[in-house]
Design a protein around this motif. Structure first.
Motif, PDB file in Angstrom:
ATOM      1  N   TYR A 151      -8.637 -62.305 -19.000  1.00 50.08           N
ATOM      2  CA  TYR A 151      -9.105 -62.739 -17.681  1.00 50.08           C
ATOM      3  C   TYR A 151     -10.387 -61.996 -17.284  1.00 50.08           C
ATOM      4  O   TYR A 151     -11.359 -62.598 -16.825  1.00 50.08           O
ATOM      5  CB  TYR A 151      -8.030 -62.468 -16.623  1.00 50.08           C
ATOM      6  N   GLY A 152     -10.381 -60.681 -17.460  1.00 52.20           N
ATOM      7  CA  GLY A 152     -11.521 -59.885 -17.012  1.00 52.20           C
ATOM      8  C   GLY A 152     -12.785 -60.203 -17.778  1.00 52.20           C
ATOM      9  O   GLY A 152     -13.860 -60.356 -17.189  1.00 52.20           O
ATOM     10  N   PHE A 153     -12.686 -60.313 -19.106  1.00 57.26           N
ATOM     11  CA  PHE A 153     -13.851 -60.642 -19.919  1.00 57.26           C
ATOM     12  C   PHE A 153     -14.394 -62.014 -19.548  1.00 57.26           C
ATOM     13  O   PHE A 153     -15.611 -62.205 -19.393  1.00 57.26           O
ATOM     14  CB  PHE A 153     -13.488 -60.591 -21.397  1.00 57.26           C
ATOM     15  N   SER A 154     -13.510 -62.985 -19.377  1.00 57.13           N
ATOM     16  CA  SER A 154     -13.946 -64.344 -19.035  1.00 57.13           C
ATOM     17  C   SER A 154     -14.629 -64.375 -17.671  1.00 57.13           C
ATOM     18  O   SER A 154     -15.597 -65.124 -17.465  1.00 57.13           O
ATOM     19  CB  SER A 154     -12.751 -65.304 -19.051  1.00 57.13           C
ATOM     20  N   LEU A 155     -14.138 -63.562 -16.754  1.00 55.52           N
ATOM     21  CA  LEU A 155     -14.741 -63.516 -15.419  1.00 55.52           C
ATOM     22  C   LEU A 155     -16.095 -62.826 -15.450  1.00 55.52           C
ATOM     23  O   LEU A 155     -17.081 -63.335 -14.910  1.00 55.52           O
ATOM     24  CB  LEU A 155     -13.804 -62.794 -14.453  1.00 55.52           C
ATOM     25  N   THR A 156     -16.172 -61.656 -16.081  1.00 54.47           N
ATOM     26  CA  THR A 156     -17.440 -60.922 -16.063  1.00 54.47           C
ATOM     27  C   THR A 156     -18.508 -61.594 -16.918  1.00 54.47           C
ATOM     28  O   THR A 156     -19.705 -61.379 -16.701  1.00 54.47           O
ATOM     29  CB  THR A 156     -17.264 -59.465 -16.532  1.00 54.47           C
TER      30      THR A 156
ATOM     31  N   GLU B 101      -3.867 -59.564 -21.766  1.00 53.56           N
ATOM     32  CA  GLU B 101      -4.078 -60.650 -20.810  1.00 53.56           C
ATOM     33  C   GLU B 101      -5.072 -60.228 -19.733  1.00 53.56           C
ATOM     34  O   GLU B 101      -5.922 -61.022 -19.310  1.00 53.56           O
ATOM     35  CB  GLU B 101      -2.751 -61.098 -20.190  1.00 53.56           C
ATOM     36  N   ASP B 102      -4.975 -58.973 -19.282  1.00 56.31           N
ATOM     37  CA  ASP B 102      -5.983 -58.463 -18.355  1.00 56.31           C
ATOM     38  C   ASP B 102      -7.369 -58.570 -18.980  1.00 56.31           C
ATOM     39  O   ASP B 102      -8.341 -58.949 -18.319  1.00 56.31           O
ATOM     40  CB  ASP B 102      -5.703 -56.992 -18.012  1.00 56.31           C
ATOM     41  N   PHE B 103      -7.470 -58.230 -20.269  1.00 58.13           N
ATOM     42  CA  PHE B 103      -8.740 -58.297 -20.975  1.00 58.13           C
ATOM     43  C   PHE B 103      -9.259 -59.738 -21.023  1.00 58.13           C
ATOM     44  O   PHE B 103     -10.442 -59.995 -20.775  1.00 58.13           O
ATOM     45  CB  PHE B 103      -8.557 -57.751 -22.399  1.00 58.13           C
TER      46      PHE B 103
ATOM     47  N   ALA C 227      -5.055 -48.374 -10.412  1.00 61.19           N
ATOM     48  CA  ALA C 227      -4.894 -48.870 -11.779  1.00 61.19           C
ATOM     49  C   ALA C 227      -5.843 -48.139 -12.712  1.00 61.19           C
ATOM     50  O   ALA C 227      -6.955 -47.774 -12.317  1.00 61.19           O
ATOM     51  CB  ALA C 227      -5.154 -50.372 -11.845  1.00 61.19           C
ATOM     52  N   VAL C 228      -5.398 -47.952 -13.956  1.00 60.68           N
ATOM     53  CA  VAL C 228      -6.218 -47.356 -15.015  1.00 60.68           C
ATOM     54  C   VAL C 228      -6.066 -48.223 -16.257  1.00 60.68           C
ATOM     55  O   VAL C 228      -4.956 -48.600 -16.627  1.00 60.68           O
ATOM     56  CB  VAL C 228      -5.781 -45.912 -15.354  1.00 60.68           C
ATOM     57  N   ARG C 229      -7.177 -48.542 -16.886  1.00 56.92           N
ATOM     58  CA  ARG C 229      -7.149 -49.272 -18.145  1.00 56.92           C
ATOM     59  C   ARG C 229      -7.981 -48.500 -19.168  1.00 56.92           C
ATOM     60  O   ARG C 229      -9.061 -48.011 -18.856  1.00 56.92           O
ATOM     61  CB  ARG C 229      -7.686 -50.695 -17.978  1.00 56.92           C
TER      62      ARG C 229
ATOM     63  N   VAL D 244     -10.944 -55.198 -14.465  1.00 50.18           N
ATOM     64  CA  VAL D 244     -11.323 -56.359 -13.655  1.00 50.18           C
ATOM     65  C   VAL D 244     -10.218 -57.410 -13.691  1.00 50.18           C
ATOM     66  O   VAL D 244      -9.811 -57.946 -12.650  1.00 50.18           O
ATOM     67  CB  VAL D 244     -12.650 -56.950 -14.154  1.00 50.18           C
ATOM     68  N   GLY D 245      -9.720 -57.703 -14.881  1.00 51.24           N
ATOM     69  CA  GLY D 245      -8.659 -58.694 -14.993  1.00 51.24           C
ATOM     70  C   GLY D 245      -7.422 -58.320 -14.200  1.00 51.24           C
ATOM     71  O   GLY D 245      -6.831 -59.154 -13.509  1.00 51.24           O
TER      72      GLY D 245
END
Length: 282
Positions: free
Chosen positions: A55-60, A51-53, A177-179, A192-193
């Motif tokens: 949101y983050g991908f859609s934002l960037t 889910e982080d991916f 945070a670490v991803r 980012v997400g």
């Protein structure tokens, strides 16, 4: 959900002989980003923090401008019985964003962590990064502490020795945070997400990368609104030019014995001779 790590049999060969055993390796699976029923991108990624991916991908990528543009998100896993193996991250956008998306819809089928697959023009490939806010200053010692804090927190990499990491660090909280992901772009999108979902002010901390710095990594960092980017590897020349125009302080080749500052060094307190050093880079 598909586990992010798999254990496989292997034979280890050393000067002292050969031995049977197991090796932990990162999982890799197709992950489709779907907006209002239309596939925008298919990336090979590590199936964690999806889910982080999304949101983050859609934002960037500029598909959304804020979390409020997403009305609903869900992840669905498919296996061979479904006729396809992988994961779909389905985001349902509000009416305004959905209308914009119809006019710019594209499909991407790219290799692991591909950052530019499917880009339809050179102009889109080198689009200017968003200008970042001034943010705060950091001491050389703080940057060194931030870099040193990352390796112990790379849990997936400890098991597999095969994934990239992106992290966020602040002087007050340390490593926030670490991803991790097999793709360096994916790891940053996940970070980012996570930060956007948590309402974190990115201008008050450092974005840390375990990879080299290419233009897309600068663009994604700027979309987050982070003003300082620190990487363990070197940047490309285009990444340096992009960071300079966006106002991003780019720190790279950050190792145990120091680091190098390529753009906007005024945010770094060197402990003396700041004016001369800033003038040298500026």
């Amino acid at each position: 959900m598909i586990p992010p790590v798999a254990r496989v049999a292997r034979v280890a060969v050393t000067p002292s002989g050969a031995a049977a055993g197991e090796r932990a390796i990162p999982e890799e699976t197709p992950v489709a980003i779907v907006h209002n029923g239309s596939t925008y991108a298919v990336m090979m990624a590590t199936p964690a923090d999806l889910e982080d991916f999304g949101y983050g991908f859609s934002l960037t990528e500029g598909v959304i401008g804020a979390l409020s543009d997403v009305e609903q998100i869900e992840t669905l896993e498919f296996d061979e019985a479904d006729g396809a193996v992988g994961v779909e991250i389905r985001l349902w956008l509000n009416e305004a964003r959905a209308g914009e998306q119809i006019t710019r819809r594209r499909q991407i089928a790219g290799p692991t962590g591909c950052g530019l697959c499917g880009v339809e023009s050179l102009e889109l490939a080198v689009k200017p990064a968003r200008a970042v806010p001034e943010g705060r200053r950091f001491t050389a010692a703080e940057i060194s502490r931030a870099v040193a804090s990352l390796p112990p927190a790379q849990r997936l990499n400890h098991e597999t020795r095969a994934v990239h990491a992106a992290a966020f660090w602040t002087p007050a909280d340390g490593l926030v945070a670490v991803r991790e992901d097999v793709g360096r772009h994916n790891a940053l999108d996940k970070l980012v997400g996570h930060l956007v979902r948590g309402g974190r002010d990115a201008g008050q901390g450092l974005v840390l990368l375990t990879s080299r710095v290419s233009i897309e990594m600068v663009q994604k960092t700027a979309m987050l609104g982070a003003s300082v980017l620190v990487a363990v590897s070197a940047p490309t020349a285009l990444a340096v030019r992009t960071a300079e125009k966006a106002g991003v302080t780019l720190v790279a080749i950050a190792r145990d014995d120091g680091f190098e500052v390529f753009t906007h060094p005024h945010r770094i307190e060197f402990g003396g001779a700041e004016q001369e050093l800033v003038a040298h880079v500026g």
